[in-house]
Design a protein around this motif. Structure first.
Motif, short mmCIF file in Angstrom:
data_model
loop_
_atom_site.label_atom_id
_atom_site.label_comp_id
_atom_site.label_asym_id
_atom_site.label_seq_id
_atom_site.Cartn_x
_atom_site.Cartn_y
_atom_site.Cartn_z
N HIS A 198 -2.61 -20.62 -18.74
CA HIS A 198 -1.33 -20.60 -18.35
C HIS A 198 -1.23 -19.17 -18.10
O HIS A 198 -0.04 -18.53 -17.25
CB HIS A 198 -0.30 -20.72 -19.15
N ILE A 199 -2.27 -18.01 -18.70
CA ILE A 199 -2.26 -16.70 -18.20
C ILE A 199 -3.47 -16.47 -18.92
O ILE A 199 -4.57 -16.74 -19.25
CB ILE A 199 -1.02 -15.39 -19.05
N GLY A 200 -4.08 -15.04 -18.22
CA GLY A 200 -5.56 -14.53 -18.58
C GLY A 200 -5.63 -14.09 -20.02
O GLY A 200 -7.28 -14.55 -20.13
N VAL A 201 -5.26 -14.59 -20.55
CA VAL A 201 -5.50 -13.63 -22.31
C VAL A 201 -6.21 -14.99 -22.93
O VAL A 201 -6.90 -14.87 -23.95
CB VAL A 201 -3.99 -13.34 -23.07
N GLU A 202 -5.68 -16.37 -22.55
CA GLU A 202 -5.74 -17.79 -23.08
C GLU A 202 -7.22 -17.68 -22.84
O GLU A 202 -7.84 -18.11 -24.08
CB GLU A 202 -4.93 -18.68 -22.67
N ALA A 203 -7.63 -17.36 -21.98
CA ALA A 203 -9.41 -17.65 -21.66
C ALA A 203 -10.24 -16.67 -22.47
O ALA A 203 -10.99 -17.07 -22.34
CB ALA A 203 -9.28 -17.67 -19.65
N THR A 204 -9.43 -15.60 -22.02
CA THR A 204 -9.98 -14.41 -23.04
C THR A 204 -9.94 -15.03 -24.40
O THR A 204 -11.46 -14.93 -25.17
CB THR A 204 -9.29 -13.57 -23.62
N ILE A 205 -9.01 -14.58 -25.17
CA ILE A 205 -9.40 -15.94 -26.58
C ILE A 205 -9.91 -17.02 -26.84
O ILE A 205 -10.48 -17.05 -27.75
CB ILE A 205 -7.90 -15.91 -27.08
N ASP A 206 -10.18 -17.61 -25.87
CA ASP A 206 -10.39 -19.17 -25.41
C ASP A 206 -12.30 -19.10 -26.40
O ASP A 206 -13.30 -19.35 -26.82
CB ASP A 206 -11.06 -19.72 -24.68
N VAL A 207 -12.50 -17.52 -25.81
CA VAL A 207 -13.92 -16.86 -25.94
C VAL A 207 -14.25 -16.22 -27.02
O VAL A 207 -15.43 -16.46 -27.80
CB VAL A 207 -15.14 -16.62 -24.19
N ILE A 208 -14.12 -15.10 -26.93
CA ILE A 208 -13.66 -13.97 -28.15
C ILE A 208 -13.11 -14.41 -29.39
O ILE A 208 -12.58 -13.62 -30.22
CB ILE A 208 -13.80 -12.77 -27.39
#
Length: 123
Positions: free
Chosen positions: A7-17
């Motif tokens: 839903h927001i970019g930070v979700e994709a970041t947290i998904d990786v790191i």
């Protein structure tokens, strides 16, 4: 859509790191290549199983490179990939904020210790 949806970019970041160990591993690797045993020594609280799992996930996401040297005994090192190095500024900000947070907690009278300080004087 059947794939992953954020839903927001930070979700994709947290998904990786995201998680307790991946940012710590990456902060150690930003100083250069390290063997698994060196990472384990640098992060004594992590179990060997968890370290191996986190390294595999970071490698799968192309954040780190696993370098295998063809020698006996086998030698394996890890380094941040070119793509993974795009996280350097983010990791630097996380480190700076953490140092400031520890300093604030100390000022509030808490007993808290930070063994390695890289950025506090820069802020």
């Amino acid at each position: 859509m059947n794939g992953t949806q954020y839903h927001i970019g930070v979700e994709a970041t947290i998904d990786v790191i995201g998680g307790k160990w991946k940012p710590v591993i990456l902060c150690h690797l930003k100083h250069g290549k390290m063997r698994t045993s060196e990472l384990k020594k640098a992060i004594p609280q992590i179990t060997q199983k968890m370290l191996t799992q986190q390294l595999r996930e970071l490698e799968k996401d192309q954040i780190i490179n696993r370098i295998v040297y063809q020698q006996v005994p086998p030698k394996v090192e890890y380094e941040i990939s070119e793509y993974g190095s795009t996280l350097n500024l983010l990791l630097e900000h996380l480190c700076k904020w953490g140092e400031l947070h520890v300093q604030k907690r100390k000022e509030n009278g808490e007993e808290v210790e930070l063994n390695s300080v890289e950025f506090i004087d820069v802020v």
